[in-house]
Design a protein around this motif. Sequence first.
Motif, short mmCIF file in Angstrom:
data_model
loop_
_atom_site.label_atom_id
_atom_site.label_comp_id
_atom_site.label_asym_id
_atom_site.label_seq_id
_atom_site.Cartn_x
_atom_site.Cartn_y
_atom_site.Cartn_z
N GLY A 105 0.78 -1.23 0.00
CA GLY A 105 0.00 0.00 0.00
C GLY A 105 0.81 1.28 0.00
O GLY A 105 0.25 2.37 -0.18
N SER A 106 2.13 1.18 0.19
CA SER A 106 2.95 2.39 0.12
C SER A 106 3.03 2.95 -1.29
O SER A 106 3.62 4.01 -1.51
CB SER A 106 4.36 2.10 0.66
N VAL A 107 2.44 2.26 -2.26
CA VAL A 107 2.46 2.72 -3.65
C VAL A 107 1.83 4.11 -3.79
O VAL A 107 2.26 4.91 -4.62
CB VAL A 107 1.76 1.70 -4.58
N VAL A 108 0.84 4.42 -2.96
CA VAL A 108 0.18 5.73 -3.05
C VAL A 108 1.16 6.84 -2.64
O VAL A 108 1.29 7.86 -3.33
CB VAL A 108 -1.08 5.77 -2.18
N ASP A 109 1.83 6.63 -1.51
CA ASP A 109 2.84 7.62 -1.08
C ASP A 109 3.97 7.71 -2.09
O ASP A 109 4.50 8.79 -2.35
CB ASP A 109 3.39 7.24 0.29
N ALA A 110 4.36 6.56 -2.65
CA ALA A 110 5.45 6.55 -3.63
C ALA A 110 5.07 7.34 -4.88
O ALA A 110 5.89 8.07 -5.45
CB ALA A 110 5.81 5.12 -4.00
N LYS B 168 -5.85 0.37 -5.07
CA LYS B 168 -6.91 0.28 -4.06
C LYS B 168 -6.81 -1.03 -3.29
O LYS B 168 -6.97 -1.07 -2.06
CB LYS B 168 -8.28 0.39 -4.73
N GLY B 169 -6.57 -2.13 -4.02
CA GLY B 169 -6.46 -3.42 -3.34
C GLY B 169 -5.29 -3.48 -2.40
O GLY B 169 -5.39 -4.01 -1.28
N LEU B 170 -4.16 -2.91 -2.80
CA LEU B 170 -2.97 -2.93 -1.95
C LEU B 170 -3.16 -2.08 -0.70
O LEU B 170 -2.73 -2.45 0.39
CB LEU B 170 -1.75 -2.44 -2.74
N VAL B 171 -3.79 -0.92 -0.87
CA VAL B 171 -4.03 -0.05 0.29
C VAL B 171 -4.97 -0.75 1.28
O VAL B 171 -4.76 -0.71 2.49
CB VAL B 171 -4.61 1.30 -0.16
N ARG B 172 -6.00 -1.40 0.78
CA ARG B 172 -6.93 -2.10 1.65
C ARG B 172 -6.22 -3.23 2.40
O ARG B 172 -6.40 -3.42 3.61
CB ARG B 172 -8.10 -2.66 0.84
N LEU B 173 -5.39 -3.98 1.70
CA LEU B 173 -4.64 -5.05 2.34
C LEU B 173 -3.71 -4.48 3.41
O LEU B 173 -3.59 -5.02 4.51
CB LEU B 173 -3.81 -5.79 1.29
N ASP B 174 -3.04 -3.39 3.06
CA ASP B 174 -2.09 -2.77 3.98
C ASP B 174 -2.76 -2.31 5.26
O ASP B 174 -2.28 -2.54 6.37
CB ASP B 174 -1.46 -1.56 3.29
N ARG B 175 -3.88 -1.61 5.12
CA ARG B 175 -4.56 -1.04 6.28
C ARG B 175 -5.11 -2.12 7.20
O ARG B 175 -5.26 -1.90 8.40
CB ARG B 175 -5.68 -0.11 5.82
N GLU C 199 -3.33 -14.85 -14.40
CA GLU C 199 -3.82 -13.94 -15.44
C GLU C 199 -5.13 -13.25 -15.06
O GLU C 199 -5.50 -12.23 -15.66
CB GLU C 199 -4.01 -14.69 -16.76
N ALA C 200 -5.82 -13.78 -14.04
CA ALA C 200 -7.11 -13.20 -13.64
C ALA C 200 -6.99 -12.27 -12.44
O ALA C 200 -7.93 -11.53 -12.14
CB ALA C 200 -8.11 -14.32 -13.33
N VAL C 201 -5.87 -12.30 -11.74
CA VAL C 201 -5.69 -11.49 -10.52
C VAL C 201 -5.13 -10.12 -10.89
O VAL C 201 -4.08 -10.03 -11.55
CB VAL C 201 -4.76 -12.19 -9.53
N THR C 202 -5.81 -9.07 -10.50
CA THR C 202 -5.37 -7.72 -10.87
C THR C 202 -5.18 -6.81 -9.67
O THR C 202 -4.73 -5.67 -9.82
CB THR C 202 -6.40 -7.06 -11.81
N ARG C 203 -5.51 -7.25 -8.47
CA ARG C 203 -5.43 -6.39 -7.29
C ARG C 203 -4.31 -6.80 -6.34
O ARG C 203 -3.42 -6.03 -6.04
CB ARG C 203 -6.76 -6.40 -6.52
N ALA C 204 -4.37 -8.02 -5.84
CA ALA C 204 -3.41 -8.48 -4.83
C ALA C 204 -2.10 -8.90 -5.49
O ALA C 204 -2.08 -9.37 -6.62
CB ALA C 204 -4.00 -9.64 -4.04
N PRO C 205 -0.97 -8.75 -4.78
CA PRO C 205 0.31 -9.24 -5.31
C PRO C 205 0.27 -10.74 -5.52
O PRO C 205 -0.29 -11.48 -4.71
CB PRO C 205 1.31 -8.86 -4.20
N SER C 206 0.86 -11.21 -6.61
CA SER C 206 0.79 -12.64 -6.94
C SER C 206 1.42 -13.50 -5.84
O SER C 206 0.93 -14.59 -5.54
CB SER C 206 1.48 -12.89 -8.28
N ASP C 207 2.51 -13.01 -5.24
CA ASP C 207 3.16 -13.78 -4.18
C ASP C 207 2.24 -13.93 -2.98
O ASP C 207 2.17 -15.00 -2.36
CB ASP C 207 4.46 -13.09 -3.76
N TYR C 208 1.50 -12.88 -2.65
CA TYR C 208 0.56 -12.94 -1.54
C TYR C 208 -0.58 -13.91 -1.86
O TYR C 208 -0.99 -14.70 -1.00
CB TYR C 208 -0.01 -11.55 -1.26
N VAL C 209 -1.08 -13.87 -3.08
CA VAL C 209 -2.16 -14.78 -3.48
C VAL C 209 -1.70 -16.23 -3.37
O VAL C 209 -2.38 -17.07 -2.78
CB VAL C 209 -2.62 -14.47 -4.92
#
Length: 562
Positions: free
Chosen positions: A216-221, A278-285, A466-476
């Motif tokens: 989720g730090s992508v927003v600050d970055a 959005k997905g990364l921020v939600r996961l982070d929070r 190929e269907a996952v667009t929100r969560a990091p693949s490693d996390y999935v």
Amino acid sequence: MNSMDSFDSSDLAMLTDRQATYLRTLSAPYAQDGVRFSLHNLAHTCRQSPEAQWPELVAAHFANLRGASRGDESAAALLHGTHARLLPVGAIGQELASSMTYARVVADGLVYAFALDGPTSVRILTDRDVELAGVEELGRAAHANLMRIPVKHEEVSLGGRARLHSLHGDSPFIASKALFLAEVALQVTGESLPGAGALVIVPNRHLLAFHPITDGSVVDALNGLAEYALRAYEDGPGELSPRVYWWHEGSLTSLTVIDEETRTFSLQPPPRLLGLMKGLVRLDRAGRIATAAATGTPDSDTLTAATAQALRGLAQEPSGLADAFASAVALAHVRCADDTKASGIAVWEAWETALRVGSTLFTGSERPQDCYLGEDLVLPLPAMAAEPPADARAWLDALYLAIVCRQWERTERLCRVPLSRLREDDSADEYVLHWIDTLQTYFSREHSIDDVVPKLLATIKTSMPEAVTRAPSDYVNRIDYHPVALFHRLVTADHEAFASALHDALADHGGYWGEPGPARSRVALGPLAMASLAHGNGFPFPLEQPHLPLYLLNGDRIEHIA
């Protein structure tokens, strides 16, 4: 033509009028009749030096120009010295463009070309050069030569919220390495770029900075890089682009929109990247993934205080219930750090509190409930109407807690939360919603196992990379998918496969988080819920395993919850 007219005044905007006049005066003796010279880069160099040094700098600049390549190199010399080069689109005029038909635009504002690095200057190659050396051979040589350019690598912290990798050096080819960012990132960091790619800036030819998109730090970055890019672009020399780009699957996409009339900048990520953010921020929070800036795990006392504060504020601000739940879940995990078997009352109280808050968040409560936080700290959870938030992952947490605590009536009520409401969560991947649909169907008394199977298959299908667009693949792959795989073995009653899948899930859990890890590293909540179901159905598997509190798994610590 007057020698003073040989220079474009617009190139000197970074200087004062007096300084610009002085620089033109120093340069006038070097002017050639009928030839116009750009003093842009020389002006940047002079601006950063005392004026007493300007005559020396001007003399060196024009000496380098006199020694520049005249375009008479052999094919071997071209292959030896040519580098891949990024150029600003505005640097290629109509006359030059007609002799560089091989060049191509690779992103808004950026052109990919070949440049010959000579002893005193750099020359952009023409079609004649490319034809002489061969376009394929020249492309391979340009890449190899570019990758040999040394860089200075630094990690830069943005206020402790996000980290950037900054590559810089004296070479005018540093920024051009963005053309091969995946290879460069592996060279300087020792790690491959994540599947989501990276944010990248190339403000001038000597600087490249990037931020791998992992959390989720992508927003600050994004915001930090935008400021960094504009500042470095204006400082020069060798301006390239003030934009922020998204490097993804080998291509660069501009995230910066420039209004040419007002000269204002805005950031507009494309829909795919916006959804990912959005997905990364939600996961982070929710504390589900660790940010690059994380410095450690909150201790039990800190989380107890945070949970207590959140609960106290609910009477005045009921909207804080979601934050209270996130804090309570983290506390339940951390209490298992020192009591890994969950044998003590302090652990159970934390899990009971998280359960009460989570079920209230989604299904409401008709009466106040007591939340026990230890050491005689008891706080009321007010009665609340059911107003389930559009938070698919929080719903899963609430359900997992209810399963682990054997609260089947709460489980059924959670499964009556409308799926349509959870589908409003635009941060969740489709597989997460199919997984929720699968669980709601499984725990519904109105459906049979035959109704569950197609929904489970839909979950599996939509969790493919190929269907996952929100969560990091490693996390999935290492965290999120394991409860699905365990459930699959559960409903097919494959005892041996379940035990094997549980072992893999716990190994991945420990490997993903590392030691020491954040709150979520202490307990594998999803696998614990599936293992609790399997234990209740008589599945044989080792009960004492890492990240599975024994007395929650076997039910010995579970107490009655009114």
